[in-house]
Structures are given as C-alpha cells and as structure tokens.
Design a protein around this motif. Structure first.
Motif, PDB file in Angstrom:
ATOM      1  N   PRO A  87       6.141   2.322  -0.677  1.00 62.16           N
ATOM      2  CA  PRO A  87       6.746   1.199  -1.409  1.00 62.16           C
ATOM      3  C   PRO A  87       7.905   1.585  -2.328  1.00 62.16           C
ATOM      4  N   LEU A  88       7.982   2.854  -2.737  1.00 59.46           N
ATOM      5  CA  LEU A  88       9.072   3.259  -3.628  1.00 59.46           C
ATOM      6  C   LEU A  88      10.267   3.721  -2.802  1.00 59.46           C
ATOM      7  N   ARG A  89      11.453   3.237  -3.206  1.00 58.14           N
ATOM      8  CA  ARG A  89      12.668   3.564  -2.465  1.00 58.14           C
ATOM      9  C   ARG A  89      13.584   4.370  -3.378  1.00 58.14           C
ATOM     10  N   GLU A  90      14.189   5.440  -2.814  1.00 55.75           N
ATOM     11  CA  GLU A  90      15.142   6.226  -3.599  1.00 55.75           C
ATOM     12  C   GLU A  90      16.392   5.381  -3.795  1.00 55.75           C
ATOM     13  N   ALA A  91      16.782   5.174  -5.041  1.00 58.29           N
ATOM     14  CA  ALA A  91      17.901   4.278  -5.329  1.00 58.29           C
ATOM     15  C   ALA A  91      18.873   4.957  -6.284  1.00 58.29           C
TER      16      ALA A  91
ATOM     17  N   PRO B 188       0.843  -1.203   0.000  1.00 55.23           N
ATOM     18  CA  PRO B 188       0.000   0.000   0.000  1.00 55.23           C
ATOM     19  C   PRO B 188       0.877   1.251   0.000  1.00 55.23           C
ATOM     20  N   VAL B 189       0.452   2.251  -0.730  1.00 60.60           N
ATOM     21  CA  VAL B 189       1.292   3.431  -0.938  1.00 60.60           C
ATOM     22  C   VAL B 189       1.548   4.176   0.377  1.00 60.60           C
ATOM     23  N   GLU B 190       0.668   4.000   1.352  1.00 57.73           N
ATOM     24  CA  GLU B 190       0.860   4.617   2.674  1.00 57.73           C
ATOM     25  C   GLU B 190       2.137   4.097   3.337  1.00 57.73           C
ATOM     26  N   GLU B 191       2.587   2.907   2.931  1.00 58.59           N
ATOM     27  CA  GLU B 191       3.800   2.328   3.526  1.00 58.59           C
ATOM     28  C   GLU B 191       5.062   2.725   2.772  1.00 58.59           C
TER      29      GLU B 191
ATOM     30  N   LEU C 162      -0.146   3.661  -9.596  1.00 57.23           N
ATOM     31  CA  LEU C 162      -0.678   3.316  -8.279  1.00 57.23           C
ATOM     32  C   LEU C 162      -1.026   1.821  -8.228  1.00 57.23           C
ATOM     33  N   HIS C 163      -1.681   1.326  -9.287  1.00 58.13           N
ATOM     34  CA  HIS C 163      -2.036  -0.096  -9.347  1.00 58.13           C
ATOM     35  C   HIS C 163      -0.769  -0.966  -9.397  1.00 58.13           C
ATOM     36  N   THR C 164       0.292  -0.451  -9.991  1.00 61.59           N
ATOM     37  CA  THR C 164       1.563  -1.196 -10.056  1.00 61.59           C
ATOM     38  C   THR C 164       2.217  -1.243  -8.677  1.00 61.59           C
ATOM     39  N   VAL C 165       2.355  -0.103  -8.021  1.00 66.46           N
ATOM     40  CA  VAL C 165       3.079  -0.091  -6.738  1.00 66.46           C
ATOM     41  C   VAL C 165       2.281  -0.791  -5.640  1.00 66.46           C
ATOM     42  N   GLU C 166       0.958  -0.794  -5.757  1.00 67.28           N
ATOM     43  CA  GLU C 166       0.145  -1.440  -4.713  1.00 67.28           C
ATOM     44  C   GLU C 166      -0.149  -2.908  -5.024  1.00 67.28           C
ATOM     45  N   GLY C 167       0.250  -3.370  -6.197  1.00 64.27           N
ATOM     46  CA  GLY C 167       0.092  -4.785  -6.527  1.00 64.27           C
ATOM     47  C   GLY C 167      -1.302  -5.172  -7.014  1.00 64.27           C
TER      48      GLY C 167
END
Ligand SMILES: [Zn+2]
Ligand SMILES: [Zn+2]
Length: 336
Positions: free
Chosen positions: A16-20, A11-14, A46-51
C-alpha cells in the motif's frame, strides 16, 4: 524529498505504500523541521496502512517514532535550535485548553492530532512538528536505537505505570514485540518478575534471554498468579486468558490502539476487584520521564534495520511477528 506515501489503505501484502517525491515541508509558527535519520515501525502504522483505523488524512506519510536533527525553525521557536537532535512521537499536538488537558490527561485531548495519521510523519526525509512536542534524545542512544523508544517505549512505560505493579511483584506480558522487549528490561530494573505469553517460540526464547522468569502460551497457566498484566497483542480473546491468571485486585492494561472483539466473560473472572483498563496514547510527561529512565537503566532496543523504500516489506515482517525486537527505517536525507 523521498517519502513512502499511503494513498489508499490495503493489506500490506499488496504494497500500500508508494515511493513518492514530495515537496520538503516548511515549519509554521512554533514548529521545527526535522531532517529524519530513523523512524521506528509500530503496529499503529500497520493498522493505518491496512485501514483498521479510520483514515484521517489521505494521502498520508505514516511513521511516529522519529529521530533526526532540527534543520529549520519556524517563527517564535526559542526552546530549541538548528542542529539539535530530537525525537518526535505519536502525540503531535494538543490544545492545552480542554477538560482533559486541564486534568493532566493531554493524551485524551479532544483536539489532539497524531503524527503519521492526522499529519505527515517520519517515513520521509523531512517532517515538521511543534517544537513543544519534540524531545531531546539522550546521547547514550544512536538514532536507530532511539527510534523504538518513542512509541514502543513510551506506550510500554505508560502501560507499566497504569498497571501499577510494585517491586517484587509478578507482571504478565501478552505479545512480545518492540514494546514488550523494552518493558521487560525496564521492569526487571524495577525488580519485578516478568511472565511472558506469546505464540512465537522465537519470541519466548528472546524473553528468557532478557530475564523473563517464565514464558508460555496464553492458554498456559504459570506457576504463580500475576499482580498485573499488559496485553500488547491486538487479540480480544487474550482478555479472558489474562483475567484467568490475575490475582485479586490486579490490573489488566490493554496497550493496543485497536483490538479484536473481546469474547463474553464469566463475571467470576472479573470479580474480586480486578481492573481492566485501556491505555490511550501518552503525554509529553510520559515521554520525558521515560527517555530519562531509558538512559539511566540503560535500555537496549534490539533493532532490525530496513531502508525507507523497504517500508512495505518491513511492515509485512512486523505483521508476521518476524522482527526480533523493533523494526526501524534508516533514512539518509539529501540536503534541501
Ligand atoms: Zn486538550
Ligand atoms: Zn506507535
């Protein structure tokens, strides 16, 4: 290069994207490398990052509304040159050989690959794409204002085409985000009447500012029936509501890549030759036609700009319908 990377869908609230820090990609034969200036946010991200969509490439850099400058050419690229400003959209590659490609439906190509899903996309300082899948950006638009045209705009245009609405007719839009605010301008230009259905009072006010003749909630009944409607919001229950206010022989186009389950329908809602159809991806022809039209109108994308590092926050705002118009990541790339 800096990039926002998705390792595991959450969930995007957590966050999920990390600066790399990733290696700068090299363009293969037929490809170009683009120094990314701006990348639009799309519900598909959004649908991609939340699965909600099954993962294809992991980890992956999302983002498929990319505007930037070509800064390196792979072998055999003759259609563009270094320094050209281009856009990259969701459709990254098609085989040009399958039944669907031959029928002019490359959006349904059996070997299609998609930007920011099957291959790394634009939440990064650099990206690569086949030269044949890059589009010149009309000079009318800034980088940030052009970004939302590349998916919100193109998909909205295809949905509008497939809905088959004609001048003087009534078109209903369900959901009023990036795509709908562009379609409204386009369709007003084509002299159609726009009816907007959304829960958000802020979005209803925005729709009226852009010339919608009527706004309300999905369960409301407008003063006139609709010749066609497009559902942008991913809620299956809207199908019944839209069919309820659709005229005989009207088309209902579903523009999302995913939708919650559609509840059981009484056949009388569908009878009288109403058509329900989905809209899947888009073709390069759609992209070229739409960008030309967008410059002619001209369309004005209303945007809210975020820094690349704010991608999680930006997607959270998108999820909560807190963005007016379209969200865009601004990316200032450092030289390779
Ligand atoms: Zn194909
Ligand atoms: Zn998209």
């Amino acid at each position: 290069m800096r990039a926002m990377l998705l390792e595991h869908a959450r969930p995007v609230e957590e966050g999920p994207l990390r600066e790399a820090d990733l290696a700068i990609p090299y363009p293969g034969p037929g490809q170009v490398r683009v120094k990314v200036h701006a990348c639009g946010l799309c519900h598909t991200d959004l649908h991609t990052v939340e699965g909600d969509l099954p993962p294809h490439k992991q980890p992956v850099v999302p983002g498929h509304q990319i505007v930037g400058l070509i800064d390196a050419l792979g072998a055999d690229v003759r259609t563009c040159k270094e320094g050209d400003r281009v856009g990259i959209a969701w459709l990254h590659f098609t085989d040009g050989a399958c039944e669907f490609c031959h029928r002019g439906l490359e959006n349904l190509c059996v070997n299609a690959r998609f930007t920011g899903y099957d291959v790394d996309g634009g939440y990064a300082e650099y990206t690569v794409a086949p030269a044949a899948f890059c589009y010149p950006i009309p000079p009318t638009f800034s980088d940030e204002n052009a970004a939302p045209l590349l998916c919100a705009g193109i998909i909205g245009y295809r949905a509008f085409r497939l809905a088959g609405v004609r001048p003087g007719e009534n078109l209903g839009l369900y959901g009023f985000g990036a795509s709908a605010h562009l379609v409204t301008q386009l369709v007003r230009h084509q002299k159609c009447n726009i009816f907007v259905f959304t829960r958000s009072e802020a979005h209803r006010a925005h729709a009226r500012e852009l010339g919608a003749v009527w706004t309300g909630r999905a369960e409301d009944t407008p003063p006139e029936l609709l010749h066609a409607a497009i559902i942008f919001a991913p809620a299956g229950s809207l199908v019944r509501e839209a069919l309820r206010v659709l005229r005989k022989a009207g088309t209902l186009a579903l523009a999302g890549i995913t939708m919650s389950q559609i509840p059981a329908l009484d056949y009388s809602l569908l009878y009288h030759e109403k058509i329900v159809r989905s809209v899947a991806n888009s073709t390069r022809q759609d992209a070229r036609e739409f960008l030309e039209l967008a410059a002619d109108v001209p369309l004005k994308a209303e945007i809210q700009i975020f820094d690349l590092a704010q991608a999680n926050l930006a997607l959270k705002a998108l999820k909560r319908s807190e963005i007016r118009g379209a969200g865009v990541l601004r990316i200032a790339a450092t030289p390779p």
